[in-house]
Design an enzyme around this catalytic site. Sequence first.
Site, PDB file in Angstrom:
ATOM      1  N   CYS A   2       0.837  -1.537  -0.381  1.00 21.25           N
ATOM      2  CA  CYS A   2      -0.217   0.239   0.453  1.00 21.25           C
ATOM      3  C   CYS A   2       0.649   1.030  -0.231  1.00 21.25           C
ATOM      4  O   CYS A   2       2.262   1.315   0.915  1.00 21.25           O
ATOM      5  CB  CYS A   2      -1.067   0.095   1.406  1.00 21.25           C
ATOM      6  SG  CYS A   2      -1.884  -1.665   1.141  1.00 21.25           S
ATOM      7  N   ARG A  27       5.217  -0.416  -5.715  1.00 20.30           N
ATOM      8  CA  ARG A  27       5.435  -1.479  -4.924  1.00 20.30           C
ATOM      9  C   ARG A  27       4.296  -2.311  -4.619  1.00 20.30           C
ATOM     10  O   ARG A  27       4.071  -3.439  -3.506  1.00 20.30           O
ATOM     11  CB  ARG A  27       4.719  -0.269  -3.422  1.00 20.30           C
ATOM     12  CG  ARG A  27       5.390   0.755  -3.081  1.00 20.30           C
ATOM     13  CD  ARG A  27       5.438   1.874  -2.332  1.00 20.30           C
ATOM     14  NE  ARG A  27       4.778   1.457  -0.906  1.00 20.30           N
ATOM     15  CZ  ARG A  27       6.317   2.006   0.478  1.00 20.30           C
ATOM     16  NH1 ARG A  27       6.731   2.439  -0.389  1.00 20.30           N
ATOM     17  NH2 ARG A  27       5.228   1.711   1.040  1.00 20.30           N
ATOM     18  N   TRP A  74      -3.078  -2.351  -1.259  1.00 21.79           N
ATOM     19  CA  TRP A  74      -2.633  -4.272  -1.445  1.00 21.79           C
ATOM     20  C   TRP A  74      -3.853  -5.144  -1.005  1.00 21.79           C
ATOM     21  O   TRP A  74      -3.540  -4.932   0.762  1.00 21.79           O
ATOM     22  CB  TRP A  74      -1.296  -4.227  -1.508  1.00 21.79           C
ATOM     23  CG  TRP A  74      -0.396  -5.530  -1.583  1.00 21.79           C
ATOM     24  CD1 TRP A  74      -0.522  -5.877  -2.657  1.00 21.79           C
ATOM     25  CD2 TRP A  74      -0.409  -6.818  -0.779  1.00 21.79           C
ATOM     26  NE1 TRP A  74       0.063  -7.653  -2.881  1.00 21.79           N
ATOM     27  CE2 TRP A  74      -0.018  -7.186  -1.979  1.00 21.79           C
ATOM     28  CE3 TRP A  74      -0.210  -6.815   0.310  1.00 21.79           C
ATOM     29  CZ2 TRP A  74       0.317  -9.427  -1.095  1.00 21.79           C
ATOM     30  CZ3 TRP A  74      -0.172  -8.414   0.535  1.00 21.79           C
ATOM     31  CH2 TRP A  74       0.240  -9.230   0.194  1.00 21.79           C
ATOM     32  N   ASN A 103      -2.340   2.483   5.488  1.00 21.31           N
ATOM     33  CA  ASN A 103      -1.202   1.257   4.771  1.00 21.31           C
ATOM     34  C   ASN A 103      -1.296   0.294   6.314  1.00 21.31           C
ATOM     35  O   ASN A 103      -1.264   1.132   8.179  1.00 21.31           O
ATOM     36  CB  ASN A 103       0.298   2.126   4.965  1.00 21.31           C
ATOM     37  CG  ASN A 103       0.179   2.234   4.127  1.00 21.31           C
ATOM     38  OD1 ASN A 103      -0.998   2.038   3.477  1.00 21.31           O
ATOM     39  ND2 ASN A 103       1.017   2.875   3.252  1.00 21.31           N
ATOM     40  N   GLY A 104      -0.803  -0.951   6.709  1.00 21.44           N
ATOM     41  CA  GLY A 104      -0.474  -2.094   7.552  1.00 21.44           C
ATOM     42  C   GLY A 104      -1.567  -3.182   7.774  1.00 21.44           C
ATOM     43  O   GLY A 104      -3.143  -3.087   7.527  1.00 21.44           O
ATOM     44  N   GLU A 485      16.596 -18.863  -6.225  1.00 22.67           N
ATOM     45  CA  GLU A 485      16.975 -17.941  -6.781  1.00 22.67           C
ATOM     46  C   GLU A 485      16.022 -17.341  -8.311  1.00 22.67           C
ATOM     47  O   GLU A 485      14.539 -16.986  -8.460  1.00 22.67           O
ATOM     48  CB  GLU A 485      17.225 -16.628  -6.446  1.00 22.67           C
ATOM     49  CG  GLU A 485      17.319 -15.469  -7.217  1.00 22.67           C
ATOM     50  CD  GLU A 485      16.984 -13.971  -6.356  1.00 22.67           C
ATOM     51  OE1 GLU A 485      16.206 -14.716  -5.513  1.00 22.67           O
ATOM     52  OE2 GLU A 485      15.860 -13.217  -7.003  1.00 22.67           O
ATOM     53  N   LYS A 489      12.393 -16.626  -9.245  1.00 27.55           N
ATOM     54  CA  LYS A 489      11.981 -15.436 -10.742  1.00 27.55           C
ATOM     55  C   LYS A 489      11.430 -16.133 -11.654  1.00 27.55           C
ATOM     56  O   LYS A 489      10.295 -15.281 -11.352  1.00 27.55           O
ATOM     57  CB  LYS A 489      13.317 -14.989 -11.577  1.00 27.55           C
ATOM     58  CG  LYS A 489      14.433 -14.146 -10.343  1.00 27.55           C
ATOM     59  CD  LYS A 489      13.968 -12.663 -10.201  1.00 27.55           C
ATOM     60  CE  LYS A 489      12.941 -12.628  -9.353  1.00 27.55           C
ATOM     61  NZ  LYS A 489      13.764 -12.220  -7.974  1.00 27.55           N
ATOM     62  N   GLU A 492       7.127 -16.246  -9.871  1.00 26.93           N
ATOM     63  CA  GLU A 492       6.943 -14.662  -9.517  1.00 26.93           C
ATOM     64  C   GLU A 492       6.182 -14.309 -10.373  1.00 26.93           C
ATOM     65  O   GLU A 492       5.199 -13.847 -10.438  1.00 26.93           O
ATOM     66  CB  GLU A 492       6.943 -14.012  -7.826  1.00 26.93           C
ATOM     67  CG  GLU A 492       8.824 -13.620  -9.201  1.00 26.93           C
ATOM     68  CD  GLU A 492       9.056 -12.718  -7.860  1.00 26.93           C
ATOM     69  OE1 GLU A 492       9.031 -12.337  -7.007  1.00 26.93           O
ATOM     70  OE2 GLU A 492      10.163 -12.565  -7.819  1.00 26.93           O
ATOM     71  N   HIS A 508      17.165 -38.347  -3.424  1.00 23.51           N
ATOM     72  CA  HIS A 508      15.958 -38.213  -1.048  1.00 23.51           C
ATOM     73  C   HIS A 508      14.231 -38.091  -2.069  1.00 23.51           C
ATOM     74  O   HIS A 508      13.877 -38.545  -0.836  1.00 23.51           O
ATOM     75  CB  HIS A 508      16.806 -37.397  -1.330  1.00 23.51           C
ATOM     76  CG  HIS A 508      18.044 -38.431  -0.529  1.00 23.51           C
ATOM     77  ND1 HIS A 508      18.263 -39.626  -0.455  1.00 23.51           N
ATOM     78  CD2 HIS A 508      19.177 -37.060  -0.749  1.00 23.51           C
ATOM     79  CE1 HIS A 508      19.702 -39.117   0.284  1.00 23.51           C
ATOM     80  NE2 HIS A 508      20.502 -38.093  -0.628  1.00 23.51           N
ATOM     81  N   LYS A 607       5.466  -4.531  -3.758  1.00 21.73           N
ATOM     82  CA  LYS A 607       7.473  -4.765  -4.342  1.00 21.73           C
ATOM     83  C   LYS A 607       7.884  -4.182  -2.236  1.00 21.73           C
ATOM     84  O   LYS A 607       8.570  -4.910  -2.344  1.00 21.73           O
ATOM     85  CB  LYS A 607       7.694  -3.334  -5.030  1.00 21.73           C
ATOM     86  CG  LYS A 607       9.305  -3.102  -5.132  1.00 21.73           C
ATOM     87  CD  LYS A 607      10.164  -3.582  -5.778  1.00 21.73           C
ATOM     88  CE  LYS A 607      11.531  -3.359  -6.161  1.00 21.73           C
ATOM     89  NZ  LYS A 607      11.694  -4.919  -6.093  1.00 21.73           N
TER      90      LYS A 607
HETATM   91  C1  F6R Z   1      11.526 -11.277  -4.996  1.00 22.37           C
HETATM   92  C2  F6R Z   1      11.452 -10.095  -4.287  1.00 22.37           C
HETATM   93  C3  F6R Z   1      11.048 -10.959  -2.768  1.00 22.37           C
HETATM   94  C4  F6R Z   1      11.810  -9.694  -1.921  1.00 22.37           C
HETATM   95  C5  F6R Z   1      11.373  -9.609  -0.902  1.00 22.37           C
HETATM   96  C6  F6R Z   1      12.001  -9.223   0.085  1.00 22.37           C
HETATM   97  O1  F6R Z   1      11.393 -10.641  -6.393  1.00 22.37           O
HETATM   98  O2  F6R Z   1      11.789  -9.084  -4.521  1.00 22.37           O
HETATM   99  O3  F6R Z   1      11.787 -12.279  -2.262  1.00 22.37           O
HETATM  100  O4  F6R Z   1      13.144  -9.838  -1.854  1.00 22.37           O
HETATM  101  O5  F6R Z   1       9.906  -9.552  -0.516  1.00 22.37           O
HETATM  102  O6  F6R Z   1      12.135  -7.310   0.080  1.00 22.37           O
HETATM  103  P1  F6R Z   1      13.565  -6.542   0.604  1.00 22.37           P
HETATM  104  O7  F6R Z   1      14.818  -6.912   0.011  1.00 22.37           O
HETATM  105  O8  F6R Z   1      12.727  -5.053   0.307  1.00 22.37           O
HETATM  106  O9  F6R Z   1      13.396  -6.337   2.167  1.00 22.37           O
END
Ligand code: F6R
Length: 612
Positions: A2, A27, A74, A103-104, A485, A489, A492, A508, A607
Site C-alpha cells: 500500500c 510497490r 494491496w 497502510n498496515g 533464486e 524469479k 513469481e 532423495h 514491492k
Molecule cells: C522477489 C522479491 C522479494 C523480496 C522480499 C524482501 O523478487 O523481490 O522476495 O526480496 O520481499 O524485500 P526487501 O529486500 O525489500 O526486504
Amino acid sequence: MCGIVAAVSQRNIVPVLVEGLKRLEYRGYDSCGVAVHQEGALRRARSTSRVAELDTLIVEDGVAGFTGIAHTRWATHGAPAVHNAHPHFSPSDANARIALVHNGIIENHEALRAELQAKGYTFVSQTDTEVIAHLVDHHYAGDLFAAVKAAIVRLKGAYAIAVFCRDEPHRVVGARAGSPLILGAGEGENFLASDAMALAGVTNQIVYLEEGDVVDLQIGKFWVEAREGEGFVRATREVRTVYAHSGAAELGPYRHFMQKEIFEQPRAIGDTLEGVTGITPEFFGDEAWKIFRDIDSVLILACGTSYYAGCTAKYWLESIARISTQVEIASEYRYRDSVPNPRTLVVTISQSGETADTIAALKHARSLGMEHTLTICNVATSAMVRECRLAYITRAGVEIGVASTKAFTTQLAGLFLLTLALAQVRGRLTEAQEAEHLRQMRHLPVALQGVLALEPQIMAWAEDFAKKHNALFLGRGKHYPIALEGALKLKEISYIHAEAYPAGELKHGPLALVDANMPVVTVAPHDELLKKLKSNMQEVRARGGELYVFADADSSIESEPGIHVIRMPEHYGALSPILHVVPLQLLAYHTACARGTDVDKPRNLAKSVTVE
Ligand code: F6R
C-alpha cells in the site's frame, strides 16, 4: 505494498496526489483511490484498475480540492473491490465527515468493529481500515488532531494513516506505528507519503516520522507529537534534504522495468563498489573495526530474494572469513525460541529497508541482547538503516519491477565486501588474496556485460519454458541459493510452478517428478563440485528429463539430445553466483513475456512488504 500520499495546499492538489500514486505504483497494488475536500463536502474516486484509470475517473467526475488524501491498496482484509478501496469515509453515508487511508494491519479490528457497530456505525467494507475511520469519527469533537490521538491509542497492530475532516478543510493528520510515513514540507503546503519518492519534484524537505509519531499538517506549518505511554508529548524532528530519484521511473528503450533493471546490473555493481580500492571495515561505519573484532559469529535475517543473497553469503563467510554463519527467514526467526549470542553480528539484508518481517526480526534479535547490528540495504533513508549501527548502502538505484534483480546482485557485492572485511579483521586475508579479490570485483561490470549478451540464446529457451507447467532448478554449494533464486524469479513472474534443489538431494525424493515434461535448469559452474553435479545430471537424463545447463566457458559439458547448454563467457571463481544468477533472471523474464503476464506487477505481489 500500500502507498499513501496526502496534502494540505492552496492549489488544486489532485494532480500532485495522482502523480504521487504513480510513483508508488511499483510497490504493488490492486486498487486505488483519492478523496478531497470539495465545496464543503468529501468527494472521492476509487478504482480496482490502474492509477491511470483513476485519473480518468477524476477528470470525468471533476474531483478537485486543496486538501486531499490518496492511496494504493494491496488487499489484506477484504477482496480487491471498489467498496474495500481507500479512502474510507465515516459515517459511511451522505453525511461523511472523516476520510482516511491506512497502510498496515489492525490486529484488534474485530473487537473494535463490534464495539463501533454497537454504537450505531454501519460498515460498508470488509477492511480493518474502516474501523479506524469510524473510531476517529467517534472521538471527533471539533479537533481532528485530538480525535486521531484518541483513536490510535485503541489500535493494536501496524499502521500509517492520513486523515482529514469535512469540518476542518485546511488540515490533514497523520500517524505511524510499524508502517513507514514521511512528511514533506513544501512552500505554503505540506505533504505526507509512504516514501520520499512519491514527492519527488514536489519537495525535497523531508521529515522521517518515528515510531508512534502523530503529526498535524496545516498550511505552512506542522506539529509532531510522540507517543509516551497512553499520552503524547511535543517532539522535534529533523527536516532533511532528500534527493529522491524522479527520473528513475523512465523505461527508456526497454519493454519492462525488470528488463531495464537486469541490464542496469553492470552499472549498479560498478556504483556499489565504487571507491573500493582496498579492503577496510570502515566501509560499514565508524564503529565497524571495534564491532568486527568483538564478534565470533554472524546471523543473517532477511526475506525472499534478500534471504537467498544471505544464503549465498554464508558460503563466502564460512569459507573465506572462516566465521560461523546462520541464515534465517526473518518471519520465522522472530517467532521461534533461539539461543542468542551477544557476540553475533546480526546482518539484515533488504532492498527496501522497510520490510516489516525483517525489521521485526532485527528488533527481536536486539531484544535478546544482540546489539551488533549491520544492514545491507538499497535505501539510505530507510527504517532498516536507521535501526542498525552499521550499514552498507548498495547503489542499485530505485528498483521498480516487483521481482528483484539488480538489488540482489548488488546485495551480493556488498556481502562479498563484508566477507573480505571480516576476513581481514580475523587475519584470514593475505595481501595477495586481497589484490586478487579486488581485481575480480573490478572486473564484475565487464563480466556482467558478457553474460547479458547471452540474451538471444536465452530467449530461444524461454519459448520452450513458456509451454511448461513445472520446472526444477538444480545447483550445488554456493550456487544452490542461485538455483533457489532462479526458481523464485520464474514462479513469481511467469506463474510456472518451479522448485529448486541442491542437486545431490534429487535422489532423495524429487527425482520422482522427473519425466520428459520436466525441464531441469542446472547451474553448472566449473568448480570443485562439477563432477558430482554431472552425476546428478545423468540421474535426470536416465529418467527422460530435459536438461537446460548454464555451464562455464571452460567446462566440459556439451550439448547433446536432451541436454541443452548455454556457455557463460568466462569462469568466475568466488564471484560466480553474481554472474550465474543473471541468465536465470533473463530466462524468467522472457518466459513471462512469452506467456503475456504482467511482468513488472505480478499478481498478488507487492514491492515493499510493509505488513507482517
Ligand atoms: C522477489 C522479491 C522479494 C523480496 C522480499 C524482501 O523478487 O523481490 O522476495 O526480496 O520481499 O524485500 P526487501 O529486500 O525489500 O526486504
